[in-house]
Design a protein around this motif. Structure first.
Motif, mmCIF file in Angstrom:
data_model
loop_
_atom_site.group_PDB
_atom_site.id
_atom_site.type_symbol
_atom_site.label_atom_id
_atom_site.label_comp_id
_atom_site.label_asym_id
_atom_site.label_seq_id
_atom_site.Cartn_x
_atom_site.Cartn_y
_atom_site.Cartn_z
ATOM 1 N N UNK A 175 -42.738 20.598 -23.865
ATOM 2 C CA UNK A 175 -43.516 20.590 -24.770
ATOM 3 C C UNK A 175 -45.132 20.722 -24.611
ATOM 4 N N UNK A 176 -45.492 19.833 -23.504
ATOM 5 C CA UNK A 176 -46.900 20.204 -23.011
ATOM 6 C C UNK A 176 -47.202 21.972 -22.474
ATOM 7 N N UNK A 177 -46.066 22.375 -21.913
ATOM 8 C CA UNK A 177 -46.335 23.800 -21.580
ATOM 9 C C UNK A 177 -46.597 24.625 -22.742
ATOM 10 N N UNK A 178 -45.409 24.408 -23.576
ATOM 11 C CA UNK A 178 -45.468 25.395 -24.812
ATOM 12 C C UNK A 178 -46.593 25.161 -25.566
ATOM 13 N N UNK A 179 -47.375 23.867 -25.915
ATOM 14 C CA UNK A 179 -48.516 23.811 -26.576
ATOM 15 C C UNK A 179 -49.750 24.328 -25.999
ATOM 16 N N UNK A 180 -49.784 24.008 -24.574
ATOM 17 C CA UNK A 180 -50.864 24.652 -23.858
ATOM 18 C C UNK A 180 -50.963 25.806 -23.791
ATOM 19 N N UNK A 181 -49.784 26.805 -23.951
ATOM 20 C CA UNK A 181 -49.626 28.230 -23.683
ATOM 21 C C UNK A 181 -49.922 28.675 -25.043
ATOM 22 N N UNK A 182 -49.568 28.137 -26.300
ATOM 23 C CA UNK A 182 -49.873 28.611 -27.686
ATOM 24 C C UNK A 182 -51.521 28.490 -27.965
ATOM 25 N N UNK A 183 -51.631 27.345 -27.347
ATOM 26 C CA UNK A 183 -53.258 27.093 -27.550
ATOM 27 C C UNK A 183 -54.184 28.240 -26.898
ATOM 28 N N UNK A 184 -53.685 28.276 -25.443
ATOM 29 C CA UNK A 184 -54.565 29.400 -24.636
ATOM 30 C C UNK A 184 -54.398 30.800 -25.280
ATOM 31 N N UNK A 185 -53.388 31.269 -25.830
ATOM 32 C CA UNK A 185 -52.892 32.561 -26.162
ATOM 33 C C UNK A 185 -53.859 32.722 -27.209
ATOM 34 N N UNK A 286 -63.047 15.781 -24.904
ATOM 35 C CA UNK A 286 -64.226 16.436 -24.414
ATOM 36 C C UNK A 286 -65.197 15.478 -23.760
ATOM 37 N N UNK A 287 -65.611 14.520 -24.264
ATOM 38 C CA UNK A 287 -66.691 13.813 -23.211
ATOM 39 C C UNK A 287 -66.281 13.255 -21.983
ATOM 40 N N UNK A 288 -64.617 12.710 -22.197
ATOM 41 C CA UNK A 288 -64.252 12.270 -20.866
ATOM 42 C C UNK A 288 -64.032 13.131 -19.587
ATOM 43 N N UNK A 289 -63.472 14.282 -20.360
ATOM 44 C CA UNK A 289 -62.932 15.285 -19.149
ATOM 45 C C UNK A 289 -64.393 16.143 -18.755
ATOM 46 N N UNK A 297 -64.450 20.669 -17.030
ATOM 47 C CA UNK A 297 -63.583 19.944 -17.801
ATOM 48 C C UNK A 297 -63.828 20.083 -19.256
ATOM 49 N N UNK A 298 -64.901 20.524 -19.775
ATOM 50 C CA UNK A 298 -65.131 20.921 -21.080
ATOM 51 C C UNK A 298 -64.438 22.061 -21.550
ATOM 52 N N UNK A 299 -64.081 22.913 -20.587
ATOM 53 C CA UNK A 299 -63.446 24.177 -20.863
ATOM 54 C C UNK A 299 -61.731 23.633 -20.942
ATOM 55 N N UNK A 300 -61.498 22.909 -19.996
ATOM 56 C CA UNK A 300 -59.894 22.406 -19.901
ATOM 57 C C UNK A 300 -59.699 21.203 -20.478
ATOM 58 N N UNK A 301 -60.501 20.645 -21.423
ATOM 59 C CA UNK A 301 -60.422 19.380 -22.123
ATOM 60 C C UNK A 301 -59.086 19.293 -23.026
ATOM 61 N N UNK A 302 -58.773 20.187 -23.845
ATOM 62 C CA UNK A 302 -57.317 20.391 -24.674
ATOM 63 C C UNK A 302 -56.303 20.397 -23.599
ATOM 64 N N UNK A 303 -56.065 21.207 -22.717
ATOM 65 C CA UNK A 303 -55.008 21.221 -21.903
ATOM 66 C C UNK A 303 -54.915 20.044 -21.022
ATOM 67 N N UNK A 304 -56.044 19.363 -20.460
ATOM 68 C CA UNK A 304 -55.872 18.122 -19.699
ATOM 69 C C UNK A 304 -55.531 16.969 -20.690
ATOM 70 N N UNK A 305 -55.866 17.038 -21.984
ATOM 71 C CA UNK A 305 -55.505 15.909 -22.800
ATOM 72 C C UNK A 305 -53.923 16.042 -23.060
#
Length: 332
Positions: A175-185, A286-289, A297-305
């Motif tokens: 699910x993480x891979x699917x959501x991350x891929x959809x978010x990025x695309x 966003x703040x944490x990453x 970390x700001x750019x990757x905040x959503x995938x990392x979360x």
């Protein structure tokens, strides 16, 4: 105990952020291009081709963006000294306006120190230094990316076969891979649309270096909540120096209209609930990453979360209430 462990882990990652950041970026990029590998595998392409094609796509995109940023930043550093006269004229106009409205010279001088041309030139030099850091980190990203691309077919088979032992963890990672891929695309497509429209608007308004600001708009599109402001400020200030207040206002209006139409009206219909994080959780992530990994970390905040949620929450059958809390959707 859990909060204490989280703090220790986050500070540990922060200490090795120069390594952790590129590794996470490489992982996200491998996930983003995994449909290409799946498409080639479905057509029985040889393994080397399944590895080489996605890898080359990512490398070419990275090199193209770094090349554009490097050339444009160099031009920006050479361009800024030519605006010394405009700086002085703007400062004189500001002093005249302040005097007319009863603002003391002491308050005014303190406020105008932020607009010192030498400080702006210093920011340009910092930008160039950051680009050198990106170039040095790019080598590590490419190496890790190649290793992950080589392991991707095997890793996919291992995760699939592990569904019997840890089904929830395997499902959570999928699910993480699917959501991350959809978010990025989806974010990339709309980021490109935003960037192209911004470049066209800046070109029509004769704002210098529109390509640089277009690439900045594309990168800032991945930064939740504040990405629009980050993309808006530099071209707005340059528009003020180059064309005056009217050009600056037109840039703000153009950026705002483009952002509202694409990000507020159209993007949610395509992205939907793919992220699965509340607005508060998105801002906190966003703040944490950013604290842990810096600008990357700001750019990757959503995938990392999303990865953190998959490993710690979605894989735990007893964490349903936490899942509902971070997603904003009550358990049905």
């Amino acid at each position: 105990m859990g909060m204490a462990a989280a703090v220790v882990v986050l500070f540990g990652i922060r200490e090795v952020s120069s390594i952790a950041g590129p590794v996470v970026l490489a992982l996200v990029l491998v996930i983003a291009v995994s449909p290409v590998r799946s498409w080639l595998a479905a057509r029985h392409a040889p393994i080397w081709l399944q590895v080489a094609v996605p890898f080359l796509i990512v490398v070419l995109v990275l090199l193209g963006m770094v090349g554009i940023l490097t050339i444009s930043a160099t031009e920006l550093a050479a361009l800024l000294p030519t605006y010394t006269t405009q700086f002085e004229r703007l400062l004189a106009d500001a002093q005249a306006w302040a005097a007319a409205h009863g603002i003391s010279n002491e308050v005014l001088n303190r406020g105008l120190e932020a607009f010192d041309p030498e400080r702006v030139l210093g920011l340009a030099q910092i930008l160039l230094g950051s680009l050198i850091g990106v170039l040095s980190a790019l080598f590590l990203v490419v190496i890790v990316l190649l290793a992950m691309s080589l392991d991707a077919p095997v890793t996919a088979r291992i995760l699939t076969s592990g569904g019997g032992d840890r089904p929830q963890l395997v499902t959570a990672l999928a699910t993480f891979a699917h959501k991350t891929r959809r978010y990025l695309i989806v974010s990339t497509i709309f980021g490109l649309i935003n960037a192209v429209l911004d470049v066209l608007a800046l070109s029509l308004l004769d704002v210098p270096l529109p390509l640089l600001w277009g690439v900045l708009a594309l990168i800032a599109n991945y930064i939740p909540n504040i990405g629009f402001v980050i993309a808006l400020l530099p071209p707005t200030m340059l528009a003020l120096l180059d064309g005056g207040v009217q050009t600056m206002v037109l840039v703000i209006v153009a950026y705002s209209v483009i952002n509202v139409v694409t990000q507020s009206f159209i993007l949610p219909k395509f992205l939907g609930d793919a992220v699965g994080l509340t607005t508060t959780m998105t801002f906190v992530s966003l703040i944490v990453w950013t604290f842990v990994l810096g600008p990357l970390g700001a750019i990757l905040a959503i995938p990392l979360s999303l990865l953190t949620r998959a490993v710690l929450i979605d894989s735990d059958p007893n964490a349903g209430w936490v899942q509902a809390l971070v997603s904003g959707r009550p358990r049905g």
